[in-house]
Write an enzyme that holds these catalytic residues in place. Structure first.
Site, PDB file in Angstrom:
ATOM      1  N   ARG A   1     -33.413  -3.602 -18.464  1.00  0.00           N
ATOM      2  CA  ARG A   1     -34.071  -4.808 -17.965  1.00  0.00           C
ATOM      3  C   ARG A   1     -35.119  -4.457 -16.916  1.00  0.00           C
ATOM      4  O   ARG A   1     -36.208  -5.044 -16.885  1.00  0.00           O
ATOM      5  CB  ARG A   1     -33.022  -5.747 -17.357  1.00  0.00           C
ATOM      6  CG  ARG A   1     -32.037  -6.316 -18.358  1.00  0.00           C
ATOM      7  CD  ARG A   1     -30.839  -6.916 -17.658  1.00  0.00           C
ATOM      8  NE  ARG A   1     -30.019  -7.735 -18.542  1.00  0.00           N
ATOM      9  CZ  ARG A   1     -28.889  -8.314 -18.167  1.00  0.00           C
ATOM     10  NH1 ARG A   1     -28.447  -8.160 -16.931  1.00  0.00           N
ATOM     11  NH2 ARG A   1     -28.202  -9.048 -19.018  1.00  0.00           N
TER      12      ARG A   1
ATOM     13  N   LEU B   1     -19.781 -10.142 -16.532  1.00  0.00           N
ATOM     14  CA  LEU B   1     -18.540 -10.857 -16.826  1.00  0.00           C
ATOM     15  C   LEU B   1     -17.329  -9.945 -16.657  1.00  0.00           C
ATOM     16  O   LEU B   1     -16.252 -10.394 -16.243  1.00  0.00           O
ATOM     17  CB  LEU B   1     -18.582 -11.422 -18.249  1.00  0.00           C
ATOM     18  CG  LEU B   1     -19.552 -12.584 -18.473  1.00  0.00           C
ATOM     19  CD1 LEU B   1     -19.595 -12.966 -19.949  1.00  0.00           C
ATOM     20  CD2 LEU B   1     -19.165 -13.787 -17.625  1.00  0.00           C
TER      21      LEU B   1
END
Length: 472
Positions: A320, A447
């Site tokens: 990213r 998560l």
């Protein structure tokens, strides 16, 4: 027990009083506010994946727990996530703890603390099992006796270990909700703002110890003073400061960092904020929302500047951070789009005669909620990948936070963060903690991190409260 306390009001919100003379008509006064006192062993600030796991773990150790949540329980970044979790060993036994730990460290520019990346790698599978125990229902690979991984490794992961889910983050938030609402010995306040930590014993610059916290319960207009021996900060990040260039919940205003810093806790890597590269520039109601990851660009996806020149190829292999940097370099050089971004060109994938339809199925199913956003916001030719998508980075995740050790406990000192004592009784998990991701967080890791360190912090807080009970 209810107790009245007197607070001096600052001049800007002073009460209007009859003038004493002709020179002034406003003066500062004090006001008596009713305060509700409560007693718990552990306060957990936040009810996303990290806070819910912490509350569940602390209660399992016998602690009396209060969860303080700005929003309704489990309405957090967990709920609006793409629902991808990192689960080591889903494809191969060769996916070792060391390999996952190294992936985190290398992608984070060697800033991640080794003790934290090792803890993450060790507990990634148990963390996923916690979600399953609270209702998560993945598709199971019978050969591996575990969930199926996405076919392509996300950028920076050396192997495929990212597990997706049909209902995206909603499936994970249901598990978080179940842990809090159905949990024994867990009370919770929704629409409640954690204002500050109560600290005792801080003298001569030495860190003190947690004695509780002050909460404003907006639903009732009540101040709640809570006595507790331990606090787990799981209050999210600070990405709302970048609004509208963010895809996260609006409650991410950095409250937890500020409270910890005021109380004397050490923070780490606070300059490190992750930006997702592929977020929309328009229309205004969709600005900042995610439409893809580097891995969804597949083999032929590229980034182009406003003139059509390729500024980054091999996008599916990139992190990213690499994609975001390429876009912003083009913008800085005057080659950005009108919306301050670049063009994500996926057309070559869709045009392939044999695999074009397969690519479109992959695009639609690998990140279903992101594709739905694209379908709602973009033109029909763009959604069919006949045209490029205009994208730019948006704030997504705060990698810095409260400095902790592998148990989630506040620590101080340089290096691996265990050289000096921190604020006794303060623990952190999720975006509220720092040190595990450094300068870049790999896709699908949040998560998992929520629960790895949520469970560790919850157990640590319960142990601390047991060893240091407060006096009611």
């Amino acid at each position: 027990m209810v107790l009245g306390i007197s607070l001096p009001l600052p001049p800007l919100i002073a009460l209007k009083c009859p003038p004493n003379d002709a020179t002034h008509g406003w003066e500062a006064r004090s006001v008596t506010i009713e305060v509700e006192w409560r007693d718990y062993d552990v306060i957990v600030v936040g009810s996303g994946g990290a806070g819910s796991a912490a509350a569940d773990a602390a209660a399992a150790e016998g602690a009396r727990v209060l969860v303080v949540s700005k929003d309704p329980i489990a309405c957090s970044d967990t709920k609006i996530s793409e629902g991808n979790a990192t689960v080591r060993g889903t494809v191969s036994d060769a996916d070792t703890e060391q390999e996952l730990s190294d992936n985190l460290r290398v992608s984070g520019a060697d800033l991640p603390l080794p003790a934290l990346t090792a803890a993450y790698a060790k507990d990634s599978r148990p963390a996923y099992d916690w979600y399953r125990a609270h209702g998560l229902r993945p598709k199971i690979n019978r050969d591996r006796q575990g969930p199926f991984a996405r076919p392509l490794a996300k950028g920076g992961h050396t192997v495929a270990r990212s597990v997706g889910h049909k209902n995206a983050g909603v499936a994970f938030s249901h598990a978080a909700w179940d842990a809090v609402v159905e949990g024994a010995q867990i009370d919770y306040l929704e629409d409640a703002w954690f204002l500050d930590l109560a600290v005792a014993g801080a003298e001569n610059g030495a860190p003190g110890r947690v004695a509780g916290g002050l909460v404003y319960h907006a639903a009732t207009g009540t101040l709640v003073a809570v006595r507790a021996s331990a606090v787990v900060m799981a209050s999210g990040g600070l990405n709302t400061l970048y609004f509208p260039k963010t895809d996260t919940m609006r409650g991410n205003t950095g409250d937890g960092y500020a409270a910890a810093a005021r109380a004397g806790a050490a923070l780490v890597d606070m300059e490190q904020v992750q930006f997702l590269p592929f977020c929309l520039t328009a229309p205004a109601s969709y600005e900042g929302l995610l439409v893809g990851e580097p891995s969804t660009a597949s083999f032929l996806g590229v980034l182009r500047d406003r003139h059509g020149k390729v500024i980054l190829d091999g996008v599916y292999l990139r992190t990213r951070a690499e994609c975001s940097a390429a876009i912003m370099r083009a913008v800085a050089d005057g080659r950005g789009t009108d919306g301050g971004g670049a063009y994500l060109d996926l057309t070559a994938n869709a045009r392939l005669p044999r695999s074009g339809k397969g690519f479109m199925r992959y695009l639609q199913t690998s990140m279903p909620s992101a594709y739905r956003t694209a379908r709602q916001a973009l033109s029909k030719p763009a959604v069919r990948c006949e045209e490029s998508w205009e994208v730019r980075p948006a704030a997504h995740y705060t990698m810095g936070g409260i400095r902790v050790d592998a148990t989630g406990a506040s620590v101080g000192g340089p290096g691996d963060g265990t050289a000096a004592a921190g604020l006794s009784g303060l623990f952190a998990a999720g975006q509220a903690m720092g040190g595990v991701f450094g300068a870049n967080r790999l896709g699908s890791t949040a998560l998992t991190e929520n629960v790895v360190f949520g469970l560790r912090a919850g157990r640590g807080a319960a142990d601390h409260a047991r060893a240091h009970p407060h006096s009611a």
